[in-house]
Design an enzyme around this catalytic site. Structure first.
Site, PDB file in Angstrom:
ATOM      1  N   ASP A 315       0.817  -1.203   0.000  1.00  0.00           N
ATOM      2  CA  ASP A 315       0.000   0.000   0.000  1.00  0.00           C
ATOM      3  C   ASP A 315       0.857   1.263   0.000  1.00  0.00           C
ATOM      4  OD1 ASP A 315      -2.708   1.253   0.418  1.00  0.00           O
ATOM      5  OD2 ASP A 315      -1.730   1.968   2.242  1.00  0.00           O
ATOM      6  N   GLU A 369       1.148  -0.532  -5.142  1.00  0.00           N
ATOM      7  CA  GLU A 369       0.135   0.490  -5.394  1.00  0.00           C
ATOM      8  C   GLU A 369       0.898   1.803  -5.553  1.00  0.00           C
ATOM      9  OE1 GLU A 369      -3.451   3.129  -3.556  1.00  0.00           O
ATOM     10  OE2 GLU A 369      -1.795   2.396  -2.364  1.00  0.00           O
TER      11      GLU A 369
END
Length: 649
Positions: A315, A369
């Protein structure tokens, strides 16, 4: 009298690796471990708190008294405190009482605890990750499912809101209950993988799991570590891979968490320009500190080894790599070269990818990401890359959604939003994400991002899915999008499964199911998905008709598919250039009535031997409105045999 006995699990080599940032199995050493000392069963505790004056273990076994069970500091100045307490067993609640250099007593949960309480106190539990796995066959063969030449279609879900107890909608289901519903659904829908939004322990439900306090603990909201393992095991036994969201980018400032753990900036960077995240009001790991690198890379290894995860989606990589992320001029400090790249974070990510791929090979995937154009994210570390297996294709996602918001009458002015991705789609190994971030915070659900009346909205979304599934790259779809969830995602309640009683929603679900199966079982759509040999434009510039035509090609010469998108509400008779000796069979039409379409049947209505679109022959095809059509190339036998005969001569 101190009732803690001396004991250690650390060797001198362990300490050396830990201090060098190269110890990747710290979960075997730190935390609470059930051991036997001098024939007596008990628990060994160890914690890193180098700036503490004193560390003791408090819990339900000593009335949370910080004077009774004081740990011993190691002699080697590693900052580790450790000791053995007799008589303790599984389920014991505990924390560390840490006396700071200023005499303050901090009560901290164990950074390496395997389980945490699910309440405001959030104490750690003496626990175990022992489980009798039954997924050996999957582990031995998963490299076939996770490599770059395999189909990867990911269903992203939030365990707390995918489905809830029908009789008590405020109650979470247990991991095991979820398994009984999720596994058959994923099998039926044809997804190859699931991606769980963070399952690590977190205190605040509205964070969706992205504000983690217990990095080594499966959240007890849904059950025990073994319950989560059961869910993963059952998915594996049904040939479904499991990707976990992993958050090494930041952590919250909860009093019992990592923030100022021993009274000093231990896990986070002391300089707020590097150590505090202005968007999330959280703290950023100090990637330049060796012990912190060991903590984080060990954490990645832990979920891959102990929980048999098949991949980690990392993330907020953009925020990690950029010193100026969400910061104005003067709020960040350039690196030693005057640039905005966080060199320590980049090195950490390179070390992380190197370590996990060395340990597990191509049987696992790491996915970034990352929303900028940071170079070489998915290139090997030895070539100067960052070493990820894949990267989210955020540019494709934004351009695609922007295009489908435009009324068809004006789409000719935005035509190349859908062609632009082909200019860079082989720069990295891309995964195309339609993720949870696109259906929250007032952005609207996917179906309501589409333009037009209800029929046009569903037709547009069906066409978008055809475009997504036939575009080079891996796929990711957030839960609910597969059946056209009408409301934005709400983490406090179950998806609107009742919508499936309506044919248009059931039809949307069937579209995704059929596209998944087409993607998985036709090699032309996946085996060259990261290779320029797998894609070719036939028509990319017909702005006036808003039509796109391209080929997807497999490794076998005859394995070719044609994809045609008609993104206007008009039925078109459309002329397309093809090669001699081929004919085409329509195998998919998103306008089919069973999908909720108008039922216009695409068919070849004319075939001419004249050059068209730089090809020697043409076909004219009836194109349904706002639809994606897929054709499979069929070689003419006579032509094929003739070519073979010539080749033999």
């Amino acid at each position: 009298m101190n009732s803690v006995k001396t004991y250690t699990l650390f060797t001198e080599h362990d300490i050396y690796l830990f201090r060098e940032g190269k110890h990747y199995k710290l979960y075997d050493k730190f935390g609470a471990h059930s051991v036997e000392k001098d024939g007596i069963q008990g628990v060994y505790f160890s914690v890193w708190a180098p700036n503490a004056k004193k560390v003791s273990v408090i819990g339900n076994f000593n009335h949370w008294n910080h004077r009774d069970h004081i740990l011993y500091p190691r002699w080697d100045e590693s900052g580790i405190w450790e000791g053995f307490i007799a008589g303790l067993t599984w389920g014991t609640l505990y924390k560390y009482a840490i006396e700071t250099a200023y005499g303050e007593i901090l009560e901290k949960s164990d950074p390496y605890a395997l389980s945490w309480e699910q309440n405001i106190q959030a104490a750690s539990l003496v626990s175990t990750t022992w489980y009798e796995w039954e997924d050996e066959n999957w582990l031995q063969n998963r490299w076939k499912k996770n490599n770059l030449e395999a189909p990867v279609s990911v269903y992203e879900l939030h365990l707390g809101s995918w489905v809830r107890d029908g009789n008590a909608p405020d109650r979470f289901l247990n991991y095991r209950d979820i398994a009984e519903k999720l596994v058959p659904y994923i099998k039926e829908m044809g997804f190859t993988h699931v991606e769980f939004m963070p399952v690590m322990e977190y205190p605040y439900d509205p964070s969706w799991g992205y504000q983690i306090t217990g990095f080594y603990a499966a959240t007890s909201r849904f059950g025990s570590p073994q319950d989560l393992m059961y869910l993963i095991d059952k998915l594996h036994k049904n040939d479904i891979g499991v990707i976990l969201d992993w958050v090494p980018s930041h952590f919250p400032g909860d009093a019992n968490g990592l923030h100022c753990f021993d009274g000093s900036f231990l896990y986070e960077h002391e300089d707020p320009r590097k150590g505090f995240h202005p968007d999330w009001k959280s703290y950023i790991f100090n990637y330049g500190r060796s012990e912190v690198k060991s903590f984080l890379i060990s954490n990645a290894m832990f979920w891959l080894e102990r929980y048999h995860a098949d991949g980690l989606r990392v993330d907020a990589v953009t925020s990690m790599l950029h010193l100026d992320y969400s910061r104005n001029e003067g709020e960040w400090e350039p690196n030693i070269y005057g640039g905005n790249v966080n060199l320590e974070a980049k090195t950490f990510l390179q070390d992380f990818n190197t370590a996990v791929y060395k340990e597990f090979g191509n049987s696992i995937i790491t996915i970034a990401e990352e929303s900028s154009d940071f170079p070489m994210l998915t290139k090997p570390v030895h070539d100067g890359g960052v070493g990820f297996g894949m990267k989210w294709m955020m540019g494709w996602m934004h351009d695609t959604l922007d295009y489908f918001k435009v009324d068809p009458i004006g789409r000719k002015f935005h035509h190349h939003k859908l062609t632009f991705a082909s200019m860079y789609m082989y720069n990295e190994n891309y995964m195309m994400p339609l993720s949870h971030d696109e259906v929250v915070h007032g952005k609207a659900s996917l179906i309501y991002k589409m333009v037009g009346d209800e029929w046009q909205k569903f037709a547009n979304l069906r066409a978008l899915y055809v475009y997504m599934y036939t575009h080079p790259g891996a796929k990711l779809l957030f839960m609910g999008d597969e059946f056209g969830q009408t409301s934005e995602w709400n983490f406090t309640q179950s998806l609107d499964w009742h919508l499936l009683q309506y044919p248009v929603h059931k039809g949307m679900q069937t579209v995704v199911k059929d596209l998944n199966h087409l993607y998985r079982f036709e090699p032309a759509f996946y085996e060259n998905q990261f290779n320029p040999d797998g894609f070719e434009w036939i028509e990319a510039n017909d702005e006036d008709n808003s039509v796109y035509v391209y080929l997807r090609k497999g490794k076998k010469r005859e394995d070719v598919f044609m994809v045609i998108l008609n993104l206007t509400p008009r039925v078109l008779d459309y002329k397309i250039g093809v090669n001699n000796g081929t004919h085409w069979e329509v195998i998919f039409n998103s306008d089919d009535e069973r999908y909720g379409g108008s039922g216009v049947t695409p068919e070849v209505i004319k075939e001419e031997y004249e050059e068209w679109m730089s090809r020697p022959k043409s076909i004219t095809l009836k194109l349904p409105p706002l639809a994606g059509v897929i054709l499979k190339q069929k070689k003419d036998k006579k032509y094929k045999l003739h070519r073979i005969k010539l080749h033999k001569k």
